[in-house]
Write a protein that holds these residues in place. Sequence first.
Motif, PDB file in Angstrom:
ATOM      1  N   VAL A   1       0.844  -1.187   0.000  1.00 56.34           N
ATOM      2  CA  VAL A   1       0.000   0.000   0.000  1.00 56.34           C
ATOM      3  C   VAL A   1       0.880   1.237   0.000  1.00 56.34           C
ATOM      4  CG1 VAL A   1      -1.664   1.331   1.351  1.00 56.34           C
ATOM      5  CG2 VAL A   1      -1.918  -1.151   1.155  1.00 56.34           C
ATOM      6  N   VAL A   2       0.506   2.201  -0.830  1.00 58.11           N
ATOM      7  CA  VAL A   2       1.148   3.511  -0.817  1.00 58.11           C
ATOM      8  C   VAL A   2       0.215   4.440  -0.057  1.00 58.11           C
ATOM      9  CG1 VAL A   2       2.036   5.418  -2.192  1.00 58.11           C
ATOM     10  CG2 VAL A   2       2.288   3.060  -3.013  1.00 58.11           C
ATOM     11  N   ALA A   3       0.685   4.965   1.077  1.00 62.25           N
ATOM     12  CA  ALA A   3      -0.148   5.787   1.945  1.00 62.25           C
ATOM     13  C   ALA A   3       0.356   7.224   1.972  1.00 62.25           C
ATOM     14  CB  ALA A   3      -0.151   5.206   3.362  1.00 62.25           C
ATOM     15  N   ALA A   4      -0.501   8.118   2.439  1.00 63.45           N
ATOM     16  CA  ALA A   4      -0.121   9.534   2.567  1.00 63.45           C
ATOM     17  C   ALA A   4       0.957   9.655   3.642  1.00 63.45           C
ATOM     18  CB  ALA A   4      -1.330  10.371   2.937  1.00 63.45           C
ATOM     19  N   PRO A   5       2.122  10.223   3.335  1.00 63.00           N
ATOM     20  CA  PRO A   5       3.187  10.324   4.335  1.00 63.00           C
ATOM     21  C   PRO A   5       2.888  11.339   5.428  1.00 63.00           C
ATOM     22  CG  PRO A   5       3.830  11.436   2.314  1.00 63.00           C
ATOM     23  CD  PRO A   5       2.528  10.760   2.025  1.00 63.00           C
ATOM     24  N   TYR A   6       2.101  12.359   5.101  1.00 63.56           N
ATOM     25  CA  TYR A   6       1.729  13.410   6.056  1.00 63.56           C
ATOM     26  C   TYR A   6       0.266  13.775   5.809  1.00 63.56           C
ATOM     27  CZ  TYR A   6       6.829  13.983   5.934  1.00 63.56           C
ATOM     28  OH  TYR A   6       8.188  13.761   5.964  1.00 63.56           O
ATOM     29  N   ALA A   7      -0.311  14.501   6.725  1.00 62.86           N
ATOM     30  CA  ALA A   7      -1.625  15.079   6.469  1.00 62.86           C
ATOM     31  C   ALA A   7      -1.477  16.118   5.366  1.00 62.86           C
ATOM     32  CB  ALA A   7      -2.171  15.714   7.740  1.00 62.86           C
TER      33      ALA A   7
ATOM     34  N   GLY B   1       9.646   3.532  -8.733  1.00 66.30           N
ATOM     35  CA  GLY B   1      10.078   4.909  -8.911  1.00 66.30           C
ATOM     36  C   GLY B   1       9.164   5.752  -9.770  1.00 66.30           C
ATOM     37  N   GLN B   2       8.059   5.182 -10.268  1.00 67.00           N
ATOM     38  CA  GLN B   2       7.120   5.950 -11.087  1.00 67.00           C
ATOM     39  C   GLN B   2       6.207   6.786 -10.197  1.00 67.00           C
ATOM     40  OE1 GLN B   2       5.178   3.715 -14.159  1.00 67.00           O
ATOM     41  NE2 GLN B   2       3.488   5.164 -14.360  1.00 67.00           N
ATOM     42  N   ALA B   3       5.893   8.008 -10.648  1.00 67.64           N
ATOM     43  CA  ALA B   3       5.036   8.902  -9.876  1.00 67.64           C
ATOM     44  C   ALA B   3       3.588   8.436  -9.933  1.00 67.64           C
ATOM     45  CB  ALA B   3       5.149  10.324 -10.412  1.00 67.64           C
ATOM     46  N   LEU B   4       2.927   8.442  -8.774  1.00 66.88           N
ATOM     47  CA  LEU B   4       1.530   8.029  -8.678  1.00 66.88           C
ATOM     48  C   LEU B   4       0.592   9.223  -8.509  1.00 66.88           C
ATOM     49  CD1 LEU B   4       1.980   5.030  -6.195  1.00 66.88           C
ATOM     50  CD2 LEU B   4       1.925   4.947  -8.700  1.00 66.88           C
ATOM     51  N   ALA B   5       1.059  10.255  -7.807  1.00 66.90           N
ATOM     52  CA  ALA B   5       0.207  11.414  -7.535  1.00 66.90           C
ATOM     53  C   ALA B   5       1.078  12.604  -7.166  1.00 66.90           C
ATOM     54  CB  ALA B   5      -0.770  11.111  -6.407  1.00 66.90           C
ATOM     55  N   ILE B   6       0.499  13.802  -7.320  1.00 69.55           N
ATOM     56  CA  ILE B   6       1.115  15.039  -6.825  1.00 69.55           C
ATOM     57  C   ILE B   6       0.503  15.313  -5.462  1.00 69.55           C
ATOM     58  CG2 ILE B   6       1.561  17.474  -7.243  1.00 69.55           C
ATOM     59  CD1 ILE B   6       2.831  15.583  -9.283  1.00 69.55           C
ATOM     60  N   PHE B   7       1.358  15.468  -4.451  1.00 73.13           N
ATOM     61  CA  PHE B   7       0.891  15.583  -3.069  1.00 73.13           C
ATOM     62  C   PHE B   7       1.436  16.861  -2.452  1.00 73.13           C
ATOM     63  CE2 PHE B   7       1.135  14.543   1.482  1.00 73.13           C
ATOM     64  CZ  PHE B   7      -0.162  14.093   1.697  1.00 73.13           C
ATOM     65  N   VAL B   8       0.579  17.593  -1.760  1.00 73.00           N
ATOM     66  CA  VAL B   8       1.008  18.828  -1.090  1.00 73.00           C
ATOM     67  C   VAL B   8       0.662  18.730   0.393  1.00 73.00           C
ATOM     68  CG1 VAL B   8       0.813  20.277  -3.144  1.00 73.00           C
ATOM     69  CG2 VAL B   8      -1.170  19.973  -1.656  1.00 73.00           C
ATOM     70  N   SER B   9       1.577  19.266   1.214  1.00 74.62           N
ATOM     71  CA  SER B   9       1.378  19.242   2.660  1.00 74.62           C
ATOM     72  C   SER B   9       2.317  20.236   3.316  1.00 74.62           C
ATOM     73  CB  SER B   9       1.644  17.839   3.210  1.00 74.62           C
ATOM     74  OG  SER B   9       1.724  17.844   4.606  1.00 74.62           O
TER      75      SER B   9
ATOM     76  N   ARG C   1      -8.542  15.889   0.795  1.00 74.27           N
ATOM     77  CA  ARG C   1      -7.649  16.071   1.934  1.00 74.27           C
ATOM     78  C   ARG C   1      -7.611  14.784   2.744  1.00 74.27           C
ATOM     79  NH1 ARG C   1      -5.917  21.139   2.481  1.00 74.27           N
ATOM     80  NH2 ARG C   1      -7.031  22.758   1.312  1.00 74.27           N
ATOM     81  N   VAL C   2      -6.430  14.402   3.142  1.00 77.86           N
ATOM     82  CA  VAL C   2      -6.250  13.124   3.818  1.00 77.86           C
ATOM     83  C   VAL C   2      -5.396  13.312   5.058  1.00 77.86           C
ATOM     84  CG1 VAL C   2      -6.457  11.792   1.689  1.00 77.86           C
ATOM     85  CG2 VAL C   2      -4.209  12.595   2.421  1.00 77.86           C
ATOM     86  N   ASP C   3      -5.560  12.374   5.984  1.00 79.86           N
ATOM     87  CA  ASP C   3      -4.716  12.350   7.169  1.00 79.86           C
ATOM     88  C   ASP C   3      -3.452  11.552   6.878  1.00 79.86           C
ATOM     89  OD1 ASP C   3      -6.579  13.774   8.698  1.00 79.86           O
ATOM     90  OD2 ASP C   3      -7.662  11.932   9.229  1.00 79.86           O
ATOM     91  N   SER C   4      -2.501  11.658   7.764  1.00 81.04           N
ATOM     92  CA  SER C   4      -1.277  10.882   7.625  1.00 81.04           C
ATOM     93  C   SER C   4      -1.588   9.392   7.691  1.00 81.04           C
ATOM     94  CB  SER C   4      -0.309  11.257   8.751  1.00 81.04           C
ATOM     95  OG  SER C   4       0.838  10.451   8.722  1.00 81.04           O
TER      96      SER C   4
ATOM     97  N   LEU D   1      -3.738   5.290  -0.098  1.00 87.78           N
ATOM     98  CA  LEU D   1      -4.133   5.955  -1.337  1.00 87.78           C
ATOM     99  C   LEU D   1      -4.108   5.010  -2.536  1.00 87.78           C
ATOM    100  CD1 LEU D   1      -2.156   9.312  -0.890  1.00 87.78           C
ATOM    101  CD2 LEU D   1      -4.542   8.809  -0.278  1.00 87.78           C
ATOM    102  N   PHE D   2      -3.113   4.120  -2.605  1.00 91.83           N
ATOM    103  CA  PHE D   2      -2.983   3.197  -3.733  1.00 91.83           C
ATOM    104  C   PHE D   2      -2.616   1.810  -3.206  1.00 91.83           C
ATOM    105  CE2 PHE D   2      -1.713   7.405  -5.157  1.00 91.83           C
ATOM    106  CZ  PHE D   2      -2.467   7.590  -6.305  1.00 91.83           C
ATOM    107  N   LYS D   3      -3.098   0.782  -3.910  1.00 88.10           N
ATOM    108  CA  LYS D   3      -2.649  -0.587  -3.653  1.00 88.10           C
ATOM    109  C   LYS D   3      -2.071  -1.137  -4.947  1.00 88.10           C
ATOM    110  CE  LYS D   3      -4.940  -3.596  -1.146  1.00 88.10           C
ATOM    111  NZ  LYS D   3      -5.968  -4.585  -0.720  1.00 88.10           N
ATOM    112  N   ILE D   4      -0.867  -1.656  -4.868  1.00 85.41           N
ATOM    113  CA  ILE D   4      -0.168  -2.190  -6.036  1.00 85.41           C
ATOM    114  C   ILE D   4       0.160  -3.653  -5.764  1.00 85.41           C
ATOM    115  CG2 ILE D   4       1.890  -1.997  -7.480  1.00 85.41           C
ATOM    116  CD1 ILE D   4       1.902   0.987  -6.869  1.00 85.41           C
TER     117      ILE D   4
END
Length: 360
Positions: free
Chosen positions: A72-78, A95-103, A199-202, A206-209
């Motif tokens: 699982v790829v999870a949100a590293p921060y809120a 190493g491929q990008a899955l999403a653009i994340f801001v925090s 918006r997500v919590d830490s 977000l993704f399952k591979i």
Amino acid sequence: MSFKQFLLAGAWIASTALYSELSAAEVSARAVPLSTEQARALDVRFGPIAASENLEVGTHARVIFTPDAQYVVAAPYAGMVQRVLVSVGQTVRAGQALAIFVSPQLYEASRALTEANSQARVAQQSLARDKALYDDGIIAASRWEATQARAAEAGAMARARRAELASAGITFTGPGGEAQLMASRGGIVAEVNAIPGMRVDSATPLFKIVDPAALELDMLVGRDVPVPSAGERVTVPQRGASGTVIGVAPSGDGTAGVRVRASLAKRGDLRAGESVGVTLTLRGTGSSGASRVRVPAAALAYVQGSPGVFVATDKGFRFQAVTVDSTDEASAVVRGNLPAGTRVAVSGIGALKGLLAGEQ
């Protein structure tokens, strides 16, 4: 009363009178004479068994993923998912990008890393300068040691900041320094739980591979199938797959069955989630050296509660104790001193039990 009925009745009376005084070991030690005429009258027939190096039995298995096939790829921060760059079913590489994340925490971590790298660089410059001064005898040893300590501390802080961002799976790219959430391993995207603007919590998943090739077989083996041992072969003939048993454990659901796991050396065209027919190839000789063979279920007899079969001898028969691995309506898989070519009684079992007791 016919002669056959008379013999059967006499055998039954003898068995009930004497069995209470015998043990299975004592019964097994005796050979009992049986003429051709007696066998014919009592409807006693013997059939051969074929002990072999391997014994094949069929059962069913469920195709499942190995424990490390999914991640699982999870949100590293809120924070917020700004853009989603992949879709379900898409193959991605490590190493491929899955999403653009801001925090805010993410950019604070990036600032702390830049500061730590800068301090480490200055500390290295000071280390090189003080080394030259110490070699020329210009500075004391205590100052040189303090400079070394500061450089080591600065380097450790920089490594810790880099490790923090690496574990978060974030890479900053592009002229604007966008933070991209990366796939740490390749595979197929099985789930996408991210929506742009969400918006997500830490630690929010977000993704399952998944790795579609990382499969194994899960079997619930009941009493009708012998329990295999680790290392024994498993094949799925219709699907071109094969492997070996890697573990056996209690089922945990209150039944008498056991759960068997098998790894796959050849995956064939199997897919996770389907149920398939498999063939277990069991070793014909167990760890005790006893041959494992299949006999008709009717051939099994019990003496003082111990299972066995009646084995034909030159002049009659004897009782051979066995260990029963499994039984069904038609046959039983047993282990015992039953070499290839042995002939066992397949009918007239009750009469033989009576004759055996009478002989004792």
